[in-house]
Design a protein around this motif. Structure first.
Motif, PDB file in Angstrom:
ATOM      1  N   THR A   7      11.200  12.947 -49.339  1.00  0.00           N
ATOM      2  CA  THR A   7      10.777  13.933 -50.327  1.00  0.00           C
ATOM      3  C   THR A   7      11.941  14.883 -50.596  1.00  0.00           C
ATOM      4  OG1 THR A   7       8.423  13.856 -49.774  1.00  0.00           O
ATOM      5  CG2 THR A   7       9.230  15.875 -50.783  1.00  0.00           C
ATOM      6  N   SER A   8      12.231  15.103 -51.874  1.00  0.00           N
ATOM      7  CA  SER A   8      13.350  15.961 -52.271  1.00  0.00           C
ATOM      8  C   SER A   8      12.870  17.061 -53.197  1.00  0.00           C
ATOM      9  CB  SER A   8      14.433  15.141 -52.982  1.00  0.00           C
ATOM     10  OG  SER A   8      14.893  14.074 -52.174  1.00  0.00           O
ATOM     11  N   VAL A   9      13.498  18.233 -53.081  1.00  0.00           N
ATOM     12  CA  VAL A   9      13.211  19.373 -53.949  1.00  0.00           C
ATOM     13  C   VAL A   9      14.466  19.672 -54.771  1.00  0.00           C
ATOM     14  CG1 VAL A   9      12.538  21.795 -54.084  1.00  0.00           C
ATOM     15  CG2 VAL A   9      11.591  20.329 -52.276  1.00  0.00           C
ATOM     16  N   TYR A  10      14.310  19.696 -56.094  1.00  0.00           N
ATOM     17  CA  TYR A  10      15.439  19.962 -56.986  1.00  0.00           C
ATOM     18  C   TYR A  10      15.214  21.236 -57.795  1.00  0.00           C
ATOM     19  CZ  TYR A  10      17.196  15.241 -56.187  1.00  0.00           C
ATOM     20  OH  TYR A  10      17.685  14.093 -55.606  1.00  0.00           O
ATOM     21  N   ASN A  11      16.271  22.014 -57.938  1.00  0.00           N
ATOM     22  CA  ASN A  11      16.298  23.117 -58.885  1.00  0.00           C
ATOM     23  C   ASN A  11      16.807  22.536 -60.200  1.00  0.00           C
ATOM     24  OD1 ASN A  11      16.840  25.315 -60.482  1.00  0.00           O
ATOM     25  ND2 ASN A  11      18.035  26.423 -58.949  1.00  0.00           N
ATOM     26  N   ILE A  12      15.903  22.271 -61.135  1.00  0.00           N
ATOM     27  CA  ILE A  12      16.288  21.533 -62.342  1.00  0.00           C
ATOM     28  C   ILE A  12      17.068  22.391 -63.335  1.00  0.00           C
ATOM     29  CG2 ILE A  12      14.377  19.919 -62.132  1.00  0.00           C
ATOM     30  CD1 ILE A  12      12.927  21.482 -64.309  1.00  0.00           C
ATOM     31  N   ARG A  13      17.166  23.685 -63.076  1.00  0.00           N
ATOM     32  CA  ARG A  13      17.940  24.555 -63.963  1.00  0.00           C
ATOM     33  C   ARG A  13      19.415  24.625 -63.557  1.00  0.00           C
ATOM     34  NH1 ARG A  13      14.670  27.610 -67.324  1.00  0.00           N
ATOM     35  NH2 ARG A  13      12.438  27.463 -66.872  1.00  0.00           N
ATOM     36  N   GLU A  14      19.745  23.993 -62.438  1.00  0.00           N
ATOM     37  CA  GLU A  14      21.128  23.960 -61.968  1.00  0.00           C
ATOM     38  C   GLU A  14      21.741  22.592 -62.268  1.00  0.00           C
ATOM     39  OE1 GLU A  14      23.099  26.138 -60.731  1.00  0.00           O
ATOM     40  OE2 GLU A  14      21.832  27.811 -60.123  1.00  0.00           O
ATOM     41  N   THR A  15      23.028  22.590 -62.595  1.00  0.00           N
ATOM     42  CA  THR A  15      23.724  21.333 -62.861  1.00  0.00           C
ATOM     43  C   THR A  15      24.877  21.101 -61.887  1.00  0.00           C
ATOM     44  OG1 THR A  15      25.170  22.441 -64.470  1.00  0.00           O
ATOM     45  CG2 THR A  15      23.161  21.390 -65.310  1.00  0.00           C
ATOM     46  N   ASN A  16      25.070  22.042 -60.947  1.00  0.00           N
ATOM     47  CA  ASN A  16      26.172  21.888 -59.999  1.00  0.00           C
ATOM     48  C   ASN A  16      25.627  21.549 -58.621  1.00  0.00           C
ATOM     49  OD1 ASN A  16      25.080  24.305 -59.068  1.00  0.00           O
ATOM     50  ND2 ASN A  16      26.625  25.562 -60.074  1.00  0.00           N
ATOM     51  N   GLY A  17      26.360  21.904 -57.572  1.00  0.00           N
ATOM     52  CA  GLY A  17      25.966  21.560 -56.206  1.00  0.00           C
ATOM     53  C   GLY A  17      24.705  22.226 -55.714  1.00  0.00           C
ATOM     54  N   LYS A  18      24.131  23.121 -56.491  1.00  0.00           N
ATOM     55  CA  LYS A  18      22.912  23.804 -56.073  1.00  0.00           C
ATOM     56  C   LYS A  18      21.647  23.085 -56.543  1.00  0.00           C
ATOM     57  CE  LYS A  18      25.025  28.428 -56.065  1.00  0.00           C
ATOM     58  NZ  LYS A  18      24.939  29.799 -56.613  1.00  0.00           N
ATOM     59  N   SER A  19      21.796  21.997 -57.258  1.00  0.00           N
ATOM     60  CA  SER A  19      20.631  21.317 -57.821  1.00  0.00           C
ATOM     61  C   SER A  19      19.699  20.784 -56.737  1.00  0.00           C
ATOM     62  CB  SER A  19      21.078  20.179 -58.736  1.00  0.00           C
ATOM     63  OG  SER A  19      19.960  19.521 -59.281  1.00  0.00           O
ATOM     64  N   LEU A  20      20.229  20.028 -55.776  1.00  0.00           N
ATOM     65  CA  LEU A  20      19.410  19.539 -54.664  1.00  0.00           C
ATOM     66  C   LEU A  20      19.238  20.671 -53.669  1.00  0.00           C
ATOM     67  CD1 LEU A  20      17.903  17.325 -53.150  1.00  0.00           C
ATOM     68  CD2 LEU A  20      20.096  16.596 -52.175  1.00  0.00           C
ATOM     69  N   TRP A  51      17.516  18.246 -44.651  1.00  0.00           N
ATOM     70  CA  TRP A  51      18.723  18.980 -45.031  1.00  0.00           C
ATOM     71  C   TRP A  51      18.354  20.083 -46.001  1.00  0.00           C
ATOM     72  CZ3 TRP A  51      21.323  19.431 -49.838  1.00  0.00           C
ATOM     73  CH2 TRP A  51      22.599  20.017 -49.761  1.00  0.00           C
ATOM     74  N   ARG A  52      18.878  21.276 -45.727  1.00  0.00           N
ATOM     75  CA  ARG A  52      18.653  22.449 -46.577  1.00  0.00           C
ATOM     76  C   ARG A  52      19.993  22.855 -47.152  1.00  0.00           C
ATOM     77  NH1 ARG A  52      17.540  26.741 -49.537  1.00  0.00           N
ATOM     78  NH2 ARG A  52      15.946  28.201 -48.846  1.00  0.00           N
ATOM     79  N   ASN A  53      20.099  22.887 -48.470  1.00  0.00           N
ATOM     80  CA  ASN A  53      21.355  23.225 -49.128  1.00  0.00           C
ATOM     81  C   ASN A  53      21.718  24.680 -48.857  1.00  0.00           C
ATOM     82  OD1 ASN A  53      23.525  23.635 -50.841  1.00  0.00           O
ATOM     83  ND2 ASN A  53      22.591  22.590 -52.579  1.00  0.00           N
TER      84      ASN A  53
END
Length: 206
Positions: free
Chosen positions: A154-167, A25-27
């Motif tokens: 395996t998951s990739v997270y944007n750790i600077r985001e706190t909303n729905g864009k994090s994953l 899945w790609r956000n």
């Protein structure tokens, strides 16, 4: 039970394997995100296996001009040896941001399936020969093959985001009948990086 499953994450690293992508899945809300500095985390109590995997994946990211660091270099060797509270995990996130990280790649085994499969041979056009040949199946266990399938995520997270864009991205893989450490590492790391390239998370090697 959770510790047992987590400890299995790199059993694939002790054997030869066939890795296949089951789903990913790609956000769509994170299409613009391109990681610049990644920490790689394998959730396992097997320190040796964790280091091997993280180092190999780090090399692939560095080859694509993405700064990458193994979790053991940031968190120490004992981070995954105990349960962490939500407050401790939030503190980790803040620590990573303060060190310039913008992405976290996490890999964990979600389960292990025991497979008992029949090994088919050639089709036989006549019933007599077919029955004569295969009646032995009931008496000879060698006609069946037992092996394990590891379900890895395996998951990739944007750790600077706190909303729905994090994953940003998540991929589910199956590692079939692992046998040798180096082949397993190479196969799984290749599967991850190839899919991340195709989904435009990381650049392709020129």
């Amino acid at each position: 039970m959770k510790k047992i499953i987590a400890g299995l994450i790199f059993i694939m690293l002790i054997s030869c394997t066939s890795t296949r992508l089951v789903d990913r899945w790609r956000n769509p809300e994170a299409n613009e995100f391109k990681p610049q500095k990644i920490m790689i985390l394998g959730i396992t109590q097997n320190l040796t296996a964790r280091k091997i995997f993280e180092e190999d994946l780090k090399t692939e990211f560095l080859n694509r001009n993405i700064d990458a660091v193994e979790s053991t270099m940031v968190l120490g060797d004992d981070f995954t040896q105990s349960m962490k509270s939500e407050a401790e995990i939030e503190a980790l996130n803040a620590k990573l941001i303060s060190k310039g990280f913008d992405a976290l790649v996490v890999t964990v085994v979600k389960g292990v399936d025991e497979i008992h499969s029949f090994q088919p041979e050639n089709h036989w056009p006549q019933f007599g020969r077919y029955y004569y040949r295969f009646q032995d199946i009931y008496y000879n266990p060698g006609y069946y093959n037992d092996y394990k399938v590891y379900r890895v995520e395996t998951s990739v997270y944007n750790i600077r985001e706190t909303n729905g864009k994090s994953l940003v991205w998540v991929g589910d893989f199956e590692i079939v009948d692992p046998q040798k450490i180096r082949t397993s590492v190479t196969d799984y790391v290749k599967a991850i990086t190839n899919r991340l390239e195709q989904d435009d998370i990381i650049p392709k090697i020129n």
